[in-house]
Write a protein that holds these residues in place. Structure first.
Motif, PDB file in Angstrom:
ATOM      1  N   ALA A  57      -8.404 -16.235 -59.475  1.00 51.65           N
ATOM      2  CA  ALA A  57      -8.429 -17.696 -59.398  1.00 51.65           C
ATOM      3  C   ALA A  57      -8.015 -18.156 -58.000  1.00 51.65           C
ATOM      4  O   ALA A  57      -8.594 -19.097 -57.446  1.00 51.65           O
ATOM      5  CB  ALA A  57      -7.515 -18.311 -60.460  1.00 51.65           C
ATOM      6  N   MET A  58      -7.032 -17.496 -57.414  1.00 50.53           N
ATOM      7  CA  MET A  58      -6.574 -17.841 -56.069  1.00 50.53           C
ATOM      8  C   MET A  58      -7.696 -17.656 -55.057  1.00 50.53           C
ATOM      9  O   MET A  58      -7.905 -18.493 -54.173  1.00 50.53           O
ATOM     10  CB  MET A  58      -5.373 -16.961 -55.701  1.00 50.53           C
ATOM     11  CG  MET A  58      -4.734 -17.284 -54.381  1.00 50.53           C
ATOM     12  SD  MET A  58      -4.110 -18.963 -54.214  1.00 50.53           S
ATOM     13  CE  MET A  58      -3.179 -19.153 -55.697  1.00 50.53           C
ATOM     14  N   VAL A 150      -2.028 -18.426 -45.825  1.00 52.39           N
ATOM     15  CA  VAL A 150      -1.429 -19.300 -46.843  1.00 52.39           C
ATOM     16  C   VAL A 150      -1.932 -18.890 -48.227  1.00 52.39           C
ATOM     17  O   VAL A 150      -1.158 -18.812 -49.182  1.00 52.39           O
ATOM     18  CB  VAL A 150      -1.734 -20.789 -46.546  1.00 52.39           C
ATOM     19  CG1 VAL A 150      -1.489 -21.666 -47.759  1.00 52.39           C
ATOM     20  CG2 VAL A 150      -0.913 -21.262 -45.361  1.00 52.39           C
ATOM     21  N   ARG A 151      -3.221 -18.619 -48.354  1.00 51.76           N
ATOM     22  CA  ARG A 151      -3.786 -18.202 -49.644  1.00 51.76           C
ATOM     23  C   ARG A 151      -3.095 -16.921 -50.130  1.00 51.76           C
ATOM     24  O   ARG A 151      -2.735 -16.807 -51.299  1.00 51.76           O
ATOM     25  CB  ARG A 151      -5.296 -17.988 -49.502  1.00 51.76           C
ATOM     26  CG  ARG A 151      -6.017 -17.669 -50.806  1.00 51.76           C
ATOM     27  CD  ARG A 151      -7.499 -17.371 -50.571  1.00 51.76           C
ATOM     28  NE  ARG A 151      -8.222 -18.451 -49.956  1.00 51.76           N
ATOM     29  CZ  ARG A 151      -8.810 -19.454 -50.616  1.00 51.76           C
ATOM     30  NH1 ARG A 151      -8.749 -19.499 -51.928  1.00 51.76           N
ATOM     31  NH2 ARG A 151      -9.456 -20.390 -49.960  1.00 51.76           N
ATOM     32  N   THR A 152      -2.890 -15.966 -49.237  1.00 58.11           N
ATOM     33  CA  THR A 152      -2.234 -14.710 -49.585  1.00 58.11           C
ATOM     34  C   THR A 152      -0.777 -14.944 -49.985  1.00 58.11           C
ATOM     35  O   THR A 152      -0.307 -14.401 -50.997  1.00 58.11           O
ATOM     36  CB  THR A 152      -2.305 -13.726 -48.398  1.00 58.11           C
ATOM     37  OG1 THR A 152      -3.685 -13.468 -48.111  1.00 58.11           O
ATOM     38  CG2 THR A 152      -1.589 -12.423 -48.698  1.00 58.11           C
ATOM     39  N   GLU A 153      -0.059 -15.744 -49.217  1.00 62.01           N
ATOM     40  CA  GLU A 153       1.345 -16.023 -49.518  1.00 62.01           C
ATOM     41  C   GLU A 153       1.475 -16.764 -50.845  1.00 62.01           C
ATOM     42  O   GLU A 153       2.360 -16.471 -51.645  1.00 62.01           O
ATOM     43  CB  GLU A 153       1.996 -16.825 -48.383  1.00 62.01           C
ATOM     44  CG  GLU A 153       2.132 -16.054 -47.083  1.00 62.01           C
ATOM     45  CD  GLU A 153       3.018 -14.836 -47.185  1.00 62.01           C
ATOM     46  OE1 GLU A 153       4.155 -14.959 -47.679  1.00 62.01           O
ATOM     47  OE2 GLU A 153       2.582 -13.744 -46.769  1.00 62.01           O
ATOM     48  N   LEU A 154       0.599 -17.708 -51.081  1.00 62.19           N
ATOM     49  CA  LEU A 154       0.608 -18.450 -52.341  1.00 62.19           C
ATOM     50  C   LEU A 154       0.346 -17.505 -53.516  1.00 62.19           C
ATOM     51  O   LEU A 154       0.982 -17.609 -54.564  1.00 62.19           O
ATOM     52  CB  LEU A 154      -0.420 -19.580 -52.302  1.00 62.19           C
ATOM     53  CG  LEU A 154      -0.407 -20.558 -53.457  1.00 62.19           C
ATOM     54  CD1 LEU A 154       0.929 -21.266 -53.581  1.00 62.19           C
ATOM     55  CD2 LEU A 154      -1.521 -21.592 -53.263  1.00 62.19           C
ATOM     56  N   GLY A 155      -0.565 -16.555 -53.335  1.00 63.79           N
ATOM     57  CA  GLY A 155      -0.824 -15.570 -54.379  1.00 63.79           C
ATOM     58  C   GLY A 155       0.417 -14.752 -54.714  1.00 63.79           C
ATOM     59  O   GLY A 155       0.701 -14.479 -55.881  1.00 63.79           O
TER      60      GLY A 155
END
Length: 169
Positions: A57-58, A150-155
């Protein structure tokens, strides 16, 4: 418990009424699209299935979805008042010197001016100095590169929060 049975915390999550499950997912991540994707894939047989669904989903989030997710995160060094999750995750800044806190405030503001959103990092287990060094390094990134970080950190943050959600008894 046999190896094929669903862990109790995950079984509880699977059994939640839709609105309650959506609320729980929004506490993990402020992205409505992410939460709805995870909700639609219930029930989960294992925690790993839930984490894999979160990662998928991320990866599918649009720029607007990522903006919505980031809006749910306070700046590093300024956890949301009364929010034990953000205080726990940012524990590395709690004992930081006043000088380091002031520097992080300046860096957060410069980062936000450059990229238009808060500096997002999986702060769990990091010291204040490590977070400062990360923002110093990342502020030089291109907006495109930073968006993917940011996408990776949020995941990573989402996985930690989901684990807390489904592993609590």
């Amino acid at each position: 418990m046999t190896s094929t049975s669903t862990p109790p915390g995950l079984a509880r999550f699977n059994a939640l009424e839709e609105h309650a499950a959506l609320t729980a997912l929004h506490e993990a991540c402020a992205s409505t699209a992410w939460a709805k994707r995870l909700l639609a894939a219930r029930p989960y047989a294992t925690s790993e299935d839930l984490y894999a669904a979160s990662d998928a989903a991320m990866a599918e989030l649009t720029a607007a979805d990522l903006d919505e997710a980031m809006a749910g995160h306070p700046p590093i060094g300024r956890p949301k008042p009364g929010d034990p999750t953000s205080a726990r995750e940012q524990r590395g800044m709690a004992g930081a010197s006043d000088a380091l806190k002031a520097e992080m405030l300046e860096l957060n503001l410069a980062y936000q001016e450059r990229f238009g959103h808060v500096f997002l990092i999986c702060a769990t287990g990091r010291t204040g100095e490590q977070m400062r060094d990360a923002v110093r390094e990342r502020i030089a990134n291109t907006p495109e590169r930073e968006r993917e970080i940011v996408r990776t950190e949020l995941g990573k943050i989402n996985r930690i929060r989901l684990a807390r959600l489904v592993e609590e008894d």
